[in-house]
Design a protein around this motif. Structure first.
Motif, PDB file in Angstrom:
ATOM      1  N   LEU A 212       0.852  -1.183   0.000  1.00 36.48           N
ATOM      2  CA  LEU A 212       0.000   0.000   0.000  1.00 36.48           C
ATOM      3  C   LEU A 212       0.888   1.233   0.000  1.00 36.48           C
ATOM      4  O   LEU A 212       1.824   1.327   0.791  1.00 36.48           O
TER       5      LEU A 212
ATOM      6  N   LYS B 177      -3.300   3.345  -1.373  1.00 33.28           N
ATOM      7  CA  LYS B 177      -3.805   2.529  -2.467  1.00 33.28           C
ATOM      8  C   LYS B 177      -2.853   1.379  -2.746  1.00 33.28           C
ATOM      9  O   LYS B 177      -1.646   1.512  -2.601  1.00 33.28           O
ATOM     10  N   GLU B 178      -3.427   0.281  -3.182  1.00 33.43           N
ATOM     11  CA  GLU B 178      -2.639  -0.898  -3.515  1.00 33.43           C
ATOM     12  C   GLU B 178      -1.865  -0.647  -4.814  1.00 33.43           C
ATOM     13  O   GLU B 178      -2.417  -0.132  -5.786  1.00 33.43           O
TER      14      GLU B 178
ATOM     15  N   GLU C 231      -8.077   0.096  -0.976  1.00 37.77           N
ATOM     16  CA  GLU C 231      -7.811   1.458  -0.504  1.00 37.77           C
ATOM     17  C   GLU C 231      -8.147   1.512   0.975  1.00 37.77           C
ATOM     18  O   GLU C 231      -9.274   1.233   1.362  1.00 37.77           O
TER      19      GLU C 231
END
Length: 67
Positions: free
Chosen positions: A13, A64-65, A49
């Motif tokens: 992330l 966010k990934e 997210e």
């Protein structure tokens, strides 16, 4: 023998402020901050997210990934 882990995968992330580092007036450090976690690929096929604390922004932001 190693067991198969199944549908769980390790994801990274990254802070959404990574592009706006120069715009922040109050910050502790320069750079990009990342968390690692796992997710179940079958239950969550879309990108994740999560709101987490970013020490570079000194506030909670959306992470966010990334690939």
């Amino acid at each position: 023998m190693a067991k198969n882990k199944g549908a769980r995968i390790i994801i990274t992330l990254e802070c959404s402020c990574r592009n706006n580092i120069e715009l922040h007036k109050i910050k502790r450090k320069k750079g990009i901050f990342r968390y690692t976690t796992t997710k179940n690929r079958r239950n969550t096929p879309a990108r994740l997210e999560i709101n987490k604390f970013c020490p570079y922004c000194n506030s909670h932001k959306k992470f966010k990934e990334i690939k």
